[in-house]
Write a protein that holds these residues in place. Structure first.
Motif, PDB file in Angstrom:
ATOM      1  N   VAL A 174      34.069  48.148  53.481  1.00 21.73           N
ATOM      2  CA  VAL A 174      34.689  46.854  53.155  1.00 21.73           C
ATOM      3  C   VAL A 174      35.175  46.910  51.714  1.00 21.73           C
ATOM      4  O   VAL A 174      34.473  47.424  50.820  1.00 21.73           O
ATOM      5  N   ARG A 175      36.352  46.366  51.480  1.00 20.99           N
ATOM      6  CA  ARG A 175      36.876  46.170  50.133  1.00 20.99           C
ATOM      7  C   ARG A 175      37.266  44.702  49.983  1.00 20.99           C
ATOM      8  O   ARG A 175      38.010  44.169  50.804  1.00 20.99           O
ATOM      9  N   VAL A 176      36.750  44.064  48.953  1.00 22.92           N
ATOM     10  CA  VAL A 176      36.994  42.640  48.732  1.00 22.92           C
ATOM     11  C   VAL A 176      37.709  42.474  47.398  1.00 22.92           C
ATOM     12  O   VAL A 176      37.266  43.019  46.376  1.00 22.92           O
ATOM     13  N   ARG A 177      38.801  41.740  47.429  1.00 16.35           N
ATOM     14  CA  ARG A 177      39.546  41.411  46.212  1.00 16.35           C
ATOM     15  C   ARG A 177      39.541  39.902  46.050  1.00 16.35           C
ATOM     16  O   ARG A 177      40.138  39.178  46.840  1.00 16.35           O
ATOM     17  N   MET A 178      38.845  39.430  45.024  1.00 11.36           N
ATOM     18  CA  MET A 178      38.657  37.997  44.809  1.00 11.36           C
ATOM     19  C   MET A 178      39.645  37.493  43.775  1.00 11.36           C
ATOM     20  O   MET A 178      39.712  38.014  42.652  1.00 11.36           O
ATOM     21  N   ARG A 179      40.391  36.484  44.137  1.00 12.97           N
ATOM     22  CA  ARG A 179      41.292  35.810  43.219  1.00 12.97           C
ATOM     23  C   ARG A 179      40.896  34.341  43.120  1.00 12.97           C
ATOM     24  O   ARG A 179      39.957  33.893  43.752  1.00 12.97           O
ATOM     25  N   ARG A 180      41.659  33.609  42.281  1.00 12.34           N
ATOM     26  CA  ARG A 180      41.344  32.191  42.112  1.00 12.34           C
ATOM     27  C   ARG A 180      41.662  31.390  43.361  1.00 12.34           C
ATOM     28  O   ARG A 180      40.976  30.420  43.683  1.00 12.34           O
ATOM     29  N   SER A 181      42.691  31.761  44.088  1.00 11.64           N
ATOM     30  CA  SER A 181      43.122  30.974  45.241  1.00 11.64           C
ATOM     31  C   SER A 181      43.042  31.726  46.568  1.00 11.64           C
ATOM     32  O   SER A 181      43.321  31.144  47.611  1.00 11.64           O
ATOM     33  N   SER A 184      40.850  38.363  49.587  1.00  5.56           N
ATOM     34  CA  SER A 184      41.366  39.346  50.540  1.00  5.56           C
ATOM     35  C   SER A 184      40.263  40.333  50.884  1.00  5.56           C
ATOM     36  O   SER A 184      39.676  40.955  49.991  1.00  5.56           O
ATOM     37  N   VAL A 185      39.997  40.475  52.162  1.00  8.29           N
ATOM     38  CA  VAL A 185      38.942  41.360  52.649  1.00  8.29           C
ATOM     39  C   VAL A 185      39.579  42.377  53.587  1.00  8.29           C
ATOM     40  O   VAL A 185      40.225  42.005  54.575  1.00  8.29           O
ATOM     41  N   ARG A 186      39.408  43.656  53.280  1.00  8.30           N
ATOM     42  CA  ARG A 186      39.911  44.755  54.111  1.00  8.30           C
ATOM     43  C   ARG A 186      38.720  45.564  54.602  1.00  8.30           C
ATOM     44  O   ARG A 186      37.984  46.138  53.804  1.00  8.30           O
ATOM     45  N   ALA A 187      38.543  45.577  55.912  1.00  7.93           N
ATOM     46  CA  ALA A 187      37.396  46.251  56.519  1.00  7.93           C
ATOM     47  C   ALA A 187      37.876  47.300  57.507  1.00  7.93           C
ATOM     48  O   ALA A 187      38.983  47.200  58.070  1.00  7.93           O
ATOM     49  N   ARG A 188      37.015  48.293  57.695  1.00  3.50           N
ATOM     50  CA  ARG A 188      37.260  49.336  58.689  1.00  3.50           C
ATOM     51  C   ARG A 188      36.111  49.345  59.679  1.00  3.50           C
ATOM     52  O   ARG A 188      34.933  49.399  59.277  1.00  3.50           O
ATOM     53  N   ALA A 189      36.455  49.282  60.946  1.00  6.24           N
ATOM     54  CA  ALA A 189      35.461  49.243  62.015  1.00  6.24           C
ATOM     55  C   ALA A 189      35.524  50.542  62.794  1.00  6.24           C
ATOM     56  O   ALA A 189      36.588  50.939  63.269  1.00  6.24           O
TER      57      ALA A 189
END
Length: 232
Positions: A174-181, A184-189
């Motif tokens: 999982v890669r999570v990119r947190m912004r103010r608004s 974005s979460v990118r996961a691999r299953a």
């Protein structure tokens, strides 16, 4: 008049200096060095009823200190030279050379226009710093109590969401990119159907965002894919 009798029944006896101990036992807020003191001021009841909660304001010590040093040095040097001229002493060589050098330039030349544009950009940058809050990496949280204001760093919020996503069955990375608004979460299953994994991620991360207690929860965007095939 007679003094009223005090009750003789059992009860807690007053402890000497209890008022002072109560005052000393009250929690003291420690100001963060990266935020201004106004960020910790108590608010009225409107904020507790769902009113607008502003961002934290940065004190911006480095730009303010640099600008103060430049202005102080230039003003002091110019004031000393003017006082020397008033005392019938010759002006400094640098001021005479600068005046002669600037007298040879015209206002419509490219170098003069470029220097004016650079100075204007610096001025606009300083104005933007003065009127914007800053501290974009600090997300304001809900104010359940009027005298307490809390914030959560983006890295910490992203780490919490990443841990929530890794608990979903079938998720490998999982890669999570947190912004103010937006978050974005990118996961691999590596197994299970992608639609099922995406649905579970939406549910788990939606609950995770609510539990963060942010004043303005960001929108959630989830992307699920398969890991790249290994080359033989």
């Amino acid at each position: 008049m007679t003094e009223p009798e005090r009750p003789t029944g059992p009860g807690p006896e007053p402890v000497p200096g209890s008022e002072g101990s109560e005052r000393s036992a009250r929690p003291v807020l420690e100001l963060d060095q990266s935020a201004s003191a106004s960020a910790y001021d108590p608010v009225d009841g409107k904020a507790d009823d769902g009113g607008r909660i502003g961002r934290f304001w940065s004190v911006r010590r480095v730009p303010a200190a640099l600008l103060a040093l430049v202005v102080l040095g230039g003003a002091g040097l110019l004031l000393y030279d003017v006082a020397a001229v008033r005392a019938d002493r010759p002006a400094m060589r640098w001021r005479r050379a600068t005046a002669e050098y600037l007298a040879e330039w015209r206002l419509d030349e490219i170098a003069v226009l470029a220097a004016a544009g650079a100075v204007m950009l610096v001025g606009v940058w300083l104005v933007v710093l003065a009127v914007t809050p800053g501290l974009r990496s600090l997300l304001p949280m809900r104010r359940d109590r009027p005298h307490v204001r809390a914030g959560l760093h983006r890295e910490a919020a992203a780490l919490v969401l990443r841990d929530r996503a890794m608990e979903v069955s079938g998720v490998q990375t999982v890669r999570v990119r947190m912004r103010r608004s937006k978050a974005s979460v990118r996961a691999r299953a590596h197994f299970r159907d992608l639609d099922d994994v995406r649905a579970d991620l939406d549910a788990a991360l939606g609950v995770g965002l609510k539990e963060l207690g942010l004043a303005r929860p960001p929108a959630l965007a989830v992307y699920v894919g398969r890991p790249p095939a290994r080359k033989r």
